[in-house]
Each structure stands twice: as structure tokens, then as C-alpha cells.
Design an enzyme around this catalytic site. Structure first.
Site, PDB file in Angstrom:
ATOM      1  N   LYS A   1      -5.426   1.146 -12.033  1.00 12.53           N
ATOM      2  CA  LYS A   1      -5.296   1.346 -10.592  1.00 12.53           C
ATOM      3  C   LYS A   1      -6.335   0.558  -9.793  1.00 12.53           C
ATOM      4  O   LYS A   1      -6.071   0.109  -8.687  1.00 12.53           O
ATOM      5  CB  LYS A   1      -5.407   2.832 -10.251  1.00 12.53           C
ATOM      6  CG  LYS A   1      -4.304   3.717 -10.828  1.00 12.53           C
ATOM      7  CD  LYS A   1      -3.027   3.556 -10.067  1.00 12.53           C
ATOM      8  CE  LYS A   1      -1.895   4.508 -10.434  1.00 12.53           C
ATOM      9  NZ  LYS A   1      -1.912   5.276 -11.640  1.00 12.53           N
TER      10      LYS A   1
ATOM     11  N   GLU B   1      -2.033   8.216  -1.432  1.00  9.85           N
ATOM     12  CA  GLU B   1      -1.450   9.352  -2.126  1.00  9.85           C
ATOM     13  C   GLU B   1      -1.941   9.275  -3.569  1.00  9.85           C
ATOM     14  O   GLU B   1      -2.338   8.217  -4.039  1.00  9.85           O
ATOM     15  CB  GLU B   1       0.078   9.275  -2.101  1.00  9.85           C
ATOM     16  CG  GLU B   1       0.702   8.302  -3.128  1.00  9.85           C
ATOM     17  CD  GLU B   1       0.374   6.837  -2.901  1.00  9.85           C
ATOM     18  OE1 GLU B   1       0.139   6.455  -1.739  1.00  9.85           O
ATOM     19  OE2 GLU B   1       0.341   6.068  -3.882  1.00  9.85           O
TER      20      GLU B   1
ATOM     21  N   SER C   1      -2.524   1.776 -20.234  1.00  5.26           N
ATOM     22  CA  SER C   1      -2.817   1.785 -18.796  1.00  5.26           C
ATOM     23  C   SER C   1      -4.050   2.591 -18.412  1.00  5.26           C
ATOM     24  O   SER C   1      -4.643   2.346 -17.366  1.00  5.26           O
ATOM     25  CB  SER C   1      -1.598   2.311 -18.031  1.00  5.26           C
ATOM     26  OG  SER C   1      -1.218   3.589 -18.508  1.00  5.26           O
TER      27      SER C   1
HETATM   28  C1  LIG Z   1      -0.816   5.955 -12.239  1.00  8.55           C
HETATM   29  C2  LIG Z   1      -0.773   5.714 -13.675  1.00  8.55           C
HETATM   30  C3  LIG Z   1       0.397   5.275 -14.313  1.00  8.55           C
HETATM   31  C4  LIG Z   1       1.724   5.146 -13.609  1.00  8.55           C
HETATM   32  O1  LIG Z   1       1.746   4.244 -12.549  1.00  8.55           O
HETATM   33  P1  LIG Z   1       2.448   2.833 -12.639  1.00  8.55           P
HETATM   34  O2  LIG Z   1       2.481   2.391 -11.226  1.00  8.55           O
HETATM   35  O3  LIG Z   1       3.799   3.021 -13.235  1.00  8.55           O
HETATM   36  O4  LIG Z   1       1.595   1.957 -13.474  1.00  8.55           O
HETATM   37  C5  LIG Z   1       0.338   4.979 -15.650  1.00  8.55           C
HETATM   38  N1  LIG Z   1      -0.811   5.131 -16.348  1.00  8.55           N
HETATM   39  C6  LIG Z   1      -1.945   5.558 -15.788  1.00  8.55           C
HETATM   40  C7  LIG Z   1      -3.165   5.708 -16.615  1.00  8.55           C
HETATM   41  C8  LIG Z   1      -1.975   5.863 -14.430  1.00  8.55           C
HETATM   42  O5  LIG Z   1      -3.108   6.291 -13.876  1.00  8.55           O
END
Ligand SMILES: *Cc1c(COP(=O)(O)O)cnc(C)c1O
Length: 396
Positions: free
Chosen positions: A99, A121, A382
Site C-alpha cells: 500500500k 478508506e 502483498s
Molecule cells: C489491501 C491489501 C490487499 C488487497 O488490495 P489490492 O488492491 O487487491 O492489492 C492485499 N494484500 C494486502 C496485504 C493488503 O493490505
């Protein structure tokens, strides 16, 4: 698996006129927000073409956020699965997920536009924490809207936001999760466009957000492309896999490989699978695929991971699906939890539950031959799992 389509012109480039990706996208918003979005688009075009802006962002990503993040070969798990799995380690980016890439970009843009406050948000709280972090770094204020249910599930991130000086506003409407927090943040922006920038956390919302957020997340795919070129014998992985909530970490990852033969796979939560089970609709300012009942009412999503608990998907993913350039798969809560435990014990990495969805698909696909033995797989991890400890403690 199906054959790979050559990326059609414009795939993962600039959207068509009016922010369209095929029949998706657009700017469906009240007049005051249409004007604000137009301003954001103009400022983004100007900034993205300015080497000075790009240089400042690249430097912040390096000295503050810890980029480039490593590419880690998952040696033990690869042996167990019979494929060669490489992890793009967004869990090691500052604040614990991808993020921060988007937020640093938007916060710099807001400062360039003379805005003094960021509105955001958040679902799992990762975007809220990243926004609060960027605001603190650049001397901006931050107001973060968060569903009451997510506030309960993600107490650690709520504390982090407040520690960083952000105001966290509980949202009590509807399912009290991400969808409602997004609606509330947009409503709030209507009355505050003069001094505030709405910092959307994924590739959703009215134009230019889906495009702009993908461009700010492209750094994941660009780095991974260069790292694969150096690390893999073939230079390019056979498969590129990422989890999909709104779809920003997947879009950023895919963007680095859209012009290669790599097969792109987005993995959704079974209970929040907009690309897989969604129908055409309009929500939060854009036309895309959303979970709906027969009357077109948006349904609530249900996922163990707050970050995937969104009933829609970004418009570009809907388009990539239609083109056959990317495919979308779903996994269940139980599969994701099992995958999280497996990664922890095989590789010493506790993943975010969102990321564990991508891994759960890799594990299943390696077992059923969807991923042929010996194929190379790049998976974006992620985020890290610390925020999910309270949930996992109950389940593992
Ligand atoms: C917010 C988040 C996601 C999902 O958001 P995307 O916009 O689909 O990337 C996935 N993994 C983590 C660790 C997140 O914080």
C-alpha cells in the site's frame, strides 16, 4: 491452460478516452467530484511526465519505504510443490504491505496540488496506516474512514494510525466493512475537495484512480521483471500470480509482465470474488464487476481477510478477464489459512491472509497439474501477517 493472447494495444497502458478499460471504468460521480477528479487527473498527468516528481517519489520509496523489495526463492516449499516459486516481498516494504507505494505517490501529488489533508478508506487497515504514515512524513493531516467491524478485527492497525496522528472515523452503515467505508469517504470528500485529496487505496473508483493507482504500483512489476531477468534461467516466469481485492498489487505486478508471454493469474477470496462471480454494475464512481443480487443490489462480501472483503474488482481486471489476458481464480478461507501456516513453517514468513490466498491457489494448482511440474511462478506476497494474528490465533 488456455493459450496466451498477445497483449492487445493499450493493455495496461493508458486507458481509453474517459478512463475506459473496454466497457469498464469511467467517472460516475456527483458533479463536484467529477470536477475534483478532473483536477487530480490533470495533476497526475503533469506529475507523471515530470522527472523531478518521479525522482522525488523514487527517492522516498528507497530511503523511507525500503525499496527495492527482494525477490525470494521459496526453496523448501518449491521442492514440496514441484514448481519453482519466487516471492516478491512486499511484506518487507515499510508499514508491511504494498500500500505504501501508491500512498507515497498520491501524498506527493496532494502536496504538489496544495492540499493539506488526505482522506482515505481502509479495510484491513493497511491502507489507512500507509496513508497516516505518508501524511506524517510530508506534514499533511489524515482522516481515515473504517468500518466498525474492521475496527474490531484490526485493532493493531487502528492503534498505529492514531499513533501516527491520523483521525480514524468509525463507519456504522451497512456491513460495516470496506464498501461502506469507501462510500463514506467519498461522501466526505464532496464537502472537502478544496483542501483535501481523496487517497483511494486500490485500482477502483472514478477515473483517474484505477489508472493512477496501477501506475504507482507498477514499481512492483518493474522491479520483479528486472529481478526475474537476473535470477531466472528463462528470464521471465511462466506464471505471475497475485491476490485480488480491488486489485492494486495484482495490477502493479501484472503491469511489469503484460508485454511478455507470462500467464497472469489473479486470486480472489471465494466470498469476495468480483472478477469471478460479479455482474456489470456501477459503484464508487466506476463501472465494473460487482457481486449483486437479481435486483442489482450490491451484496456483502465475506472473507476472513479484511483486505479482500470487497464485493467488486477494479475495471482493468474486468477488462483483462474479458480479453483472456489474465485469469481469475478463487480460494476459500480455509485454504488461505492452511497456506499461511504452510508458508510460515516452510519458509519462515508469516504472510498477510490476503497474500495467503495467492499462495493457496499456487499450492492447489501445483497439486492438480494446472501448474505443470518444473514451471516457474512469480507470486507477489502483498503483505506480512502481523495484523492477522488475532484472527489466526482463533483458527490455527
Ligand atoms: C489491501 C491489501 C490487499 C488487497 O488490495 P489490492 O488492491 O487487491 O492489492 C492485499 N494484500 C494486502 C496485504 C493488503 O493490505
Amino acid at each position: 491452460m488456455d493459450g496466451v493472447l498477445a497483449p492487445p494495444d493499450g493493455t495496461m497502458g493508458e486507458p481509453l478516452a474517459k478512463g475506459r478499460f473496454g466497457e469498464y471504468g469511467g467517472r460516475y460521480a456527483p458533479e463536484s467530484l467529477v470536477e475534483a477528479c478532473r483536477e487530480v487527473e490533470g495533476a497526475f498527468r503533469d506529475a507523471w511526465a515530470d522527472p523531478g516528481f518521479r525522482g522525488t517519489l523514487a527517492r522516498l520509496l528507497a530511503v523511507h519505504a525500503g525499496r527495492p523489495t527482494p525477490l525470494t526463492p521459496a526453496e523448501r516449499l518449491s521442492r514440496e510443490l514441484g514448481v519453482r516459486l519466487y516471492l516478491k516481498r512486499e511484506d518487507l516494504a515499510h508499514t508491511g504491505s504494498h500500500k505504501i507505494n501508491n500512498v507515497l505517490g498520491q501524498a506527493l501529488l496532494a502536496a504538489r496540488m496544495g492540499r493539506r489533508r488526505l482522506i482515505a478508506e481502509t479495510g484491513a487497515g493497511q491502507h489507512g496506516v500507509a496513508t497516516a504514515t505518508a501524511a506524517a512524513l510530508l506534514g499533511l493531516e489524515a482522516t481515515v474512514f473504517m468500518g466498525e467491524r474492521d475496527i474490531e478485527r484490526q485493532a493493531l492497525n487502528v492503534f498505529r494510525m492514531r499513533m501516527l496522528g491520523a483521525e480514524v472515523v468509525p463507519v456504522t452503515a451497512g456491513s460495516r466493512t470496506l464498501k461502506d467505508a469507501t462510500s463514506e469517504a467519498m461522501r466526505h470528500w464532496v464537502g472537502a475537495t478544496g483542501d483535501s485529496h481523496y487517497c483511494i487505496g486500490s485500482v477502483v473508483g472514478p477515473d483517474p484512480y484505477p489508472w493512477m493507482v496501477r501506475e504507482f504500483q507498477r514499481v512492483i512489476g518493474d522491479e520483479a521483471r528486472a529481478q526475474c531477468a537476473a535470477e531466472l534461467r528463462t528470464g521471465i516466469p511462466d506464471h505471475v500470480v497475485a491476490c485480488v481485492g480491488g486489485g492494486s498489487n495484482a495490477a502493479g505486478t501484472f503491469a511489469g509482465f503484460a508485454d511478455t508471454p507470462a500467464r497472469l493469474v489473479g486470486v480472489e477470496a471465494e466470498g469476495g470474488a468480483g472478477a469471478t462471480h460479479g455482474k456489470l454494475g456501477v459503484m464508487h464512481g466506476c463501472r465494473s464487476l460487482f457481486l449483486q443480487d437479481d435486483d442489482g443490489q450490491i451484496l456483502e462480501a465475506h472473507s476472513v481477510s479484511a483486505g479482500l472483503d470487497y464485493p467488486g474488482v477494479g475495471p482493468e481486471h474486468a477488462h483483462l478477464r474479458d480479453l483472456g489476458r489474465a485469469r481469475y481464480e478463487t480460494v476459500t478461507d480455509d485454504e488461505a489459512i492452511a497456506a499461511a501456516v504452510r508458508l510460515a513453517r516452510a519458509e519462515g514468513i508469516i504472510p498477510a491472509l490476503e497474500s495467503a490466498h495467492a499462495l493457496a491457489w499456487v499450492i492447489r494448482a501445483a497439486a492438480d497439474g494446472d501448474l505443470p511440474a518444473g514451471s516457474t511462478v512469480l507470486m507477489t506476497l502483498s503483505g506480512r501477517g502481523d495484523k492477522d494474528a488475532p484472527t489466526l490465533k482463533e483458527l490455527v
